[in-house]
Motif scaffolding. Structure first.
Motif, PDB file in Angstrom:
ATOM      1  N   THR A  88      -6.332 -10.163 -35.913  1.00  0.00           N
ATOM      2  CA  THR A  88      -5.056  -9.955 -36.591  1.00  0.00           C
ATOM      3  C   THR A  88      -5.311  -9.206 -37.879  1.00  0.00           C
ATOM      4  OG1 THR A  88      -5.256 -12.076 -37.731  1.00  0.00           O
ATOM      5  CG2 THR A  88      -4.055 -12.072 -35.644  1.00  0.00           C
ATOM      6  N   PHE A  89      -4.319  -8.485 -38.350  1.00  0.00           N
ATOM      7  CA  PHE A  89      -4.490  -7.632 -39.518  1.00  0.00           C
ATOM      8  C   PHE A  89      -3.389  -7.923 -40.525  1.00  0.00           C
ATOM      9  CE2 PHE A  89      -6.139  -5.532 -35.764  1.00  0.00           C
ATOM     10  CZ  PHE A  89      -7.447  -5.262 -36.145  1.00  0.00           C
ATOM     11  N   THR A  90      -3.305  -9.170 -40.944  1.00  0.00           N
ATOM     12  CA  THR A  90      -2.217  -9.575 -41.827  1.00  0.00           C
ATOM     13  C   THR A  90      -2.331  -8.947 -43.205  1.00  0.00           C
ATOM     14  OG1 THR A  90      -3.503 -11.533 -42.435  1.00  0.00           O
ATOM     15  CG2 THR A  90      -1.923 -11.761 -40.634  1.00  0.00           C
ATOM     16  N   ALA A  91      -3.538  -8.575 -43.630  1.00  0.00           N
ATOM     17  CA  ALA A  91      -3.703  -8.048 -44.986  1.00  0.00           C
ATOM     18  C   ALA A  91      -3.103  -6.658 -45.151  1.00  0.00           C
ATOM     19  CB  ALA A  91      -5.178  -8.019 -45.357  1.00  0.00           C
ATOM     20  N   PHE A  92      -3.205  -5.819 -44.117  1.00  0.00           N
ATOM     21  CA  PHE A  92      -2.747  -4.443 -44.217  1.00  0.00           C
ATOM     22  C   PHE A  92      -1.569  -4.150 -43.300  1.00  0.00           C
ATOM     23  CE2 PHE A  92      -7.413  -3.537 -45.207  1.00  0.00           C
ATOM     24  CZ  PHE A  92      -7.193  -3.695 -46.556  1.00  0.00           C
ATOM     25  N   GLY A  93      -1.154  -5.117 -42.534  1.00  0.00           N
ATOM     26  CA  GLY A  93      -0.084  -4.860 -41.586  1.00  0.00           C
ATOM     27  C   GLY A  93      -0.622  -4.362 -40.255  1.00  0.00           C
ATOM     28  N   ARG A  94       0.170  -4.478 -39.226  1.00  0.00           N
ATOM     29  CA  ARG A  94      -0.254  -4.038 -37.904  1.00  0.00           C
ATOM     30  C   ARG A  94      -0.079  -2.529 -37.753  1.00  0.00           C
ATOM     31  NH1 ARG A  94      -1.045  -8.298 -34.476  1.00  0.00           N
ATOM     32  NH2 ARG A  94      -0.280 -10.313 -35.202  1.00  0.00           N
ATOM     33  N   SER A  95      -0.908  -1.932 -36.904  1.00  0.00           N
ATOM     34  CA  SER A  95      -0.867  -0.493 -36.710  1.00  0.00           C
ATOM     35  C   SER A  95      -1.373  -0.170 -35.315  1.00  0.00           C
ATOM     36  CB  SER A  95      -1.735   0.207 -37.771  1.00  0.00           C
ATOM     37  OG  SER A  95      -1.856   1.580 -37.481  1.00  0.00           O
ATOM     38  N   SER A  96      -0.939   0.959 -34.789  1.00  0.00           N
ATOM     39  CA  SER A  96      -1.421   1.420 -33.484  1.00  0.00           C
ATOM     40  C   SER A  96      -2.118   2.766 -33.621  1.00  0.00           C
ATOM     41  CB  SER A  96      -0.243   1.525 -32.495  1.00  0.00           C
ATOM     42  OG  SER A  96       0.745   2.425 -33.009  1.00  0.00           O
ATOM     43  N   ASP A  97      -2.453   3.160 -34.833  1.00  0.00           N
ATOM     44  CA  ASP A  97      -3.068   4.448 -35.107  1.00  0.00           C
ATOM     45  C   ASP A  97      -4.545   4.408 -34.714  1.00  0.00           C
ATOM     46  OD1 ASP A  97      -3.978   6.868 -36.073  1.00  0.00           O
ATOM     47  OD2 ASP A  97      -2.799   6.745 -37.922  1.00  0.00           O
ATOM     48  N   GLU A  98      -4.956   5.241 -33.770  1.00  0.00           N
ATOM     49  CA  GLU A  98      -6.342   5.263 -33.311  1.00  0.00           C
ATOM     50  C   GLU A  98      -7.292   5.823 -34.354  1.00  0.00           C
ATOM     51  OE1 GLU A  98      -6.468   7.393 -29.663  1.00  0.00           O
ATOM     52  OE2 GLU A  98      -5.403   5.846 -28.515  1.00  0.00           O
ATOM     53  N   ASP A  99      -6.760   6.455 -35.383  1.00  0.00           N
ATOM     54  CA  ASP A  99      -7.601   7.007 -36.443  1.00  0.00           C
ATOM     55  C   ASP A  99      -7.812   6.028 -37.579  1.00  0.00           C
ATOM     56  OD1 ASP A  99      -8.030   9.467 -35.201  1.00  0.00           O
ATOM     57  OD2 ASP A  99      -6.145  10.280 -35.967  1.00  0.00           O
ATOM     58  N   GLU A 100      -7.566   4.735 -37.350  1.00  0.00           N
ATOM     59  CA  GLU A 100      -7.781   3.720 -38.355  1.00  0.00           C
ATOM     60  C   GLU A 100      -8.720   2.645 -37.808  1.00  0.00           C
ATOM     61  OE1 GLU A 100      -4.108   2.084 -39.669  1.00  0.00           O
ATOM     62  OE2 GLU A 100      -3.505   3.859 -40.799  1.00  0.00           O
ATOM     63  N   LYS A 101      -9.454   2.016 -38.715  1.00  0.00           N
ATOM     64  CA  LYS A 101     -10.271   0.865 -38.356  1.00  0.00           C
ATOM     65  C   LYS A 101     -10.413  -0.043 -39.578  1.00  0.00           C
ATOM     66  CE  LYS A 101     -14.956   2.558 -39.416  1.00  0.00           C
ATOM     67  NZ  LYS A 101     -16.308   2.782 -38.855  1.00  0.00           N
ATOM     68  N   TRP A 102     -10.794  -1.300 -39.315  1.00  0.00           N
ATOM     69  CA  TRP A 102     -10.993  -2.284 -40.362  1.00  0.00           C
ATOM     70  C   TRP A 102     -12.409  -2.835 -40.257  1.00  0.00           C
ATOM     71  CZ3 TRP A 102      -6.725  -1.562 -37.486  1.00  0.00           C
ATOM     72  CH2 TRP A 102      -5.493  -1.392 -38.145  1.00  0.00           C
ATOM     73  N   VAL A 103     -13.043  -3.038 -41.371  1.00  0.00           N
ATOM     74  CA  VAL A 103     -14.376  -3.638 -41.421  1.00  0.00           C
ATOM     75  C   VAL A 103     -14.308  -4.858 -42.339  1.00  0.00           C
ATOM     76  CG1 VAL A 103     -16.794  -3.326 -42.023  1.00  0.00           C
ATOM     77  CG2 VAL A 103     -15.517  -1.427 -41.017  1.00  0.00           C
ATOM     78  N   GLU A 104     -14.659  -6.005 -41.783  1.00  0.00           N
ATOM     79  CA  GLU A 104     -14.581  -7.260 -42.531  1.00  0.00           C
ATOM     80  C   GLU A 104     -15.976  -7.848 -42.692  1.00  0.00           C
ATOM     81  OE1 GLU A 104     -11.255 -10.452 -42.209  1.00  0.00           O
ATOM     82  OE2 GLU A 104     -12.846 -11.066 -40.833  1.00  0.00           O
ATOM     83  N   GLU A 105     -16.332  -8.146 -43.940  1.00  0.00           N
ATOM     84  CA  GLU A 105     -17.589  -8.828 -44.247  1.00  0.00           C
ATOM     85  C   GLU A 105     -17.265 -10.270 -44.607  1.00  0.00           C
ATOM     86  OE1 GLU A 105     -20.237  -6.037 -46.790  1.00  0.00           O
ATOM     87  OE2 GLU A 105     -18.159  -5.368 -47.027  1.00  0.00           O
ATOM     88  N   ILE A 106     -18.102 -11.197 -44.134  1.00  0.00           N
ATOM     89  CA  ILE A 106     -17.813 -12.616 -44.285  1.00  0.00           C
ATOM     90  C   ILE A 106     -19.070 -13.376 -44.701  1.00  0.00           C
ATOM     91  CG2 ILE A 106     -16.929 -14.700 -43.145  1.00  0.00           C
ATOM     92  CD1 ILE A 106     -15.638 -12.892 -41.057  1.00  0.00           C
ATOM     93  N   ILE A 107     -18.902 -14.344 -45.597  1.00  0.00           N
ATOM     94  CA  ILE A 107     -19.934 -15.342 -45.879  1.00  0.00           C
ATOM     95  C   ILE A 107     -19.364 -16.699 -45.490  1.00  0.00           C
ATOM     96  CG2 ILE A 107     -21.341 -16.482 -47.637  1.00  0.00           C
ATOM     97  CD1 ILE A 107     -21.390 -13.902 -49.189  1.00  0.00           C
ATOM     98  N   TYR A 108     -19.971 -17.315 -44.474  1.00  0.00           N
ATOM     99  CA  TYR A 108     -19.483 -18.596 -43.974  1.00  0.00           C
ATOM    100  C   TYR A 108     -19.992 -19.752 -44.833  1.00  0.00           C
ATOM    101  CZ  TYR A 108     -18.271 -16.068 -39.682  1.00  0.00           C
ATOM    102  OH  TYR A 108     -17.741 -15.190 -38.784  1.00  0.00           O
ATOM    103  N   GLU A 109     -19.269 -20.861 -44.784  1.00  0.00           N
ATOM    104  CA  GLU A 109     -19.735 -22.070 -45.452  1.00  0.00           C
ATOM    105  C   GLU A 109     -21.045 -22.518 -44.820  1.00  0.00           C
ATOM    106  OE1 GLU A 109     -17.921 -26.212 -47.170  1.00  0.00           O
ATOM    107  OE2 GLU A 109     -17.167 -25.509 -45.233  1.00  0.00           O
ATOM    108  N   GLY A 110     -21.981 -22.965 -45.646  1.00  0.00           N
ATOM    109  CA  GLY A 110     -23.280 -23.398 -45.153  1.00  0.00           C
ATOM    110  C   GLY A 110     -24.323 -22.300 -45.134  1.00  0.00           C
ATOM    111  N   THR A 111     -23.890 -21.051 -45.393  1.00  0.00           N
ATOM    112  CA  THR A 111     -24.834 -19.933 -45.428  1.00  0.00           C
ATOM    113  C   THR A 111     -25.780 -20.083 -46.613  1.00  0.00           C
ATOM    114  OG1 THR A 111     -23.262 -18.426 -44.396  1.00  0.00           O
ATOM    115  CG2 THR A 111     -25.027 -17.432 -45.668  1.00  0.00           C
ATOM    116  N   SER A 112     -27.056 -19.735 -46.399  1.00  0.00           N
ATOM    117  CA  SER A 112     -28.045 -19.769 -47.474  1.00  0.00           C
ATOM    118  C   SER A 112     -27.852 -18.553 -48.375  1.00  0.00           C
ATOM    119  CB  SER A 112     -29.459 -19.770 -46.889  1.00  0.00           C
ATOM    120  OG  SER A 112     -30.425 -19.797 -47.913  1.00  0.00           O
ATOM    121  N   LEU A 113     -27.634 -18.796 -49.656  1.00  0.00           N
ATOM    122  CA  LEU A 113     -27.334 -17.722 -50.602  1.00  0.00           C
ATOM    123  C   LEU A 113     -28.319 -17.703 -51.762  1.00  0.00           C
ATOM    124  CD1 LEU A 113     -23.439 -17.816 -51.047  1.00  0.00           C
ATOM    125  CD2 LEU A 113     -24.781 -16.287 -49.607  1.00  0.00           C
ATOM    126  N   TYR A 114     -28.513 -16.498 -52.287  1.00  0.00           N
ATOM    127  CA  TYR A 114     -29.223 -16.287 -53.546  1.00  0.00           C
ATOM    128  C   TYR A 114     -28.195 -15.769 -54.549  1.00  0.00           C
ATOM    129  CZ  TYR A 114     -32.083 -13.728 -56.965  1.00  0.00           C
ATOM    130  OH  TYR A 114     -32.627 -13.231 -58.118  1.00  0.00           O
TER     131      TYR A 114
END
Length: 247
Positions: A88-114
């Motif tokens: 789902t793309f609630t942050a930017f709205g839905r789209s059907s444009d093939e010239d668009e893409k979304w890249v999401e980076e995530i840090i999950y709970e429990g991940t080892s961090l520095y």
């Protein structure tokens, strides 16, 4: 206090949900790209959760991290395209444009961090009931699965009466948390917060750890010259002061 290094597991403070994959996490960054006339992807917009604090648990206690202004290195990355399900793309709205893409980076709970950043005492100030309620309502709107629980007529949309029920439940939950927080004494390890220093030259890094030893070798070099530079500046200031008082 000053520049510190912390290794530990990420823990959530608030029920944060990544907007594209609807994943529970401690931090996310969502970027929107558009293909240009030369077939290159150009960044057009991004949102992140840098305003939402989380905690680091190093096994002896927890400290709060405010990621605003940090250089964040997340290993988990998801790419989504318009029309792709179940993303789902609630942050930017839905789209059907093939010239668009979304890249999401995530840090999950429990991940080892520095974390390498500036430590300071945590202010004895908590969110007001109104701020807590508004934050929970924003999180609820991003959580499509939670919103579906209030779709009592099953028509796929939340009408005014259904939203009022959701709002009432959220306000009651915020009230319970607010009262519980007021009764609970602050733990000692929560009296410190790590964030961006006022001096722009000081680094602020949040990175997923392959291992503590690996990150100590990779990022530990940031702190050594800074500590040496600080010691040198102190010695120079003392020398100048001694010269001054001898005049």
């Amino acid at each position: 206090m000053g520049l510190v290094e912390v290794h530990g597991r990420a823990r959530r403070v608030y029920a944060l949900v990544a907007p594209m994959t609807q994943s529970a996490c401690v931090w996310y960054r969502l970027r929107k790209y558009r293909r240009d006339s030369k077939n290159n992807w150009k960044l057009t917009k991004q949102v992140n959760s840098n305003h939402v604090p989380f905690q680091i648990d190093d096994g002896t206690g927890r400290v709060v991290v405010e990621p605003m202004g940090a250089s964040v290195k997340a290993k988990v990355q998801q790419t989504g395209y318009p029309g792709q399900s179940p993303l789902t793309f609630t942050a930017f709205g839905r789209s059907s444009d093939e010239d668009e893409k979304w890249v999401e980076e995530i840090i999950y709970e429990g991940t080892s961090l520095y974390v390498l950043g500036f430590a300071r005492p945590l202010r004895e100030q908590r969110m007001s009931l109104r701020e807590r309620t508004m934050a929970k309502l924003r999180q609820l709107k991003l959580d499509q699965q939670a919103m579906r629980r209030y779709d009592t007529d099953g028509d796929g949309r939340i009408d005014e009466s259904e939203w009022q029920a959701a709002r009432t439940d959220t306000e009651q939950e915020a009230m319970r948390e607010h009262l519980a927080e007021g009764q609970e004494r602050k733990r000692q390890e929560e009296h410190v917060i790590i964030g961006k220093a006022q001096q722009r030259s000081l680094p602020f890094i949040v990175a997923e750890a392959l291992s503590e030893a690996h990150l100590s070798r990779k990022y530990g070099w940031f702190s050594l010259p800074l500590l040496c530079g600080g010691a040198g500046a102190t010695v120079l200031a003392l020398y100048k002061f001694l010269q001054y008082i001898r005049l």
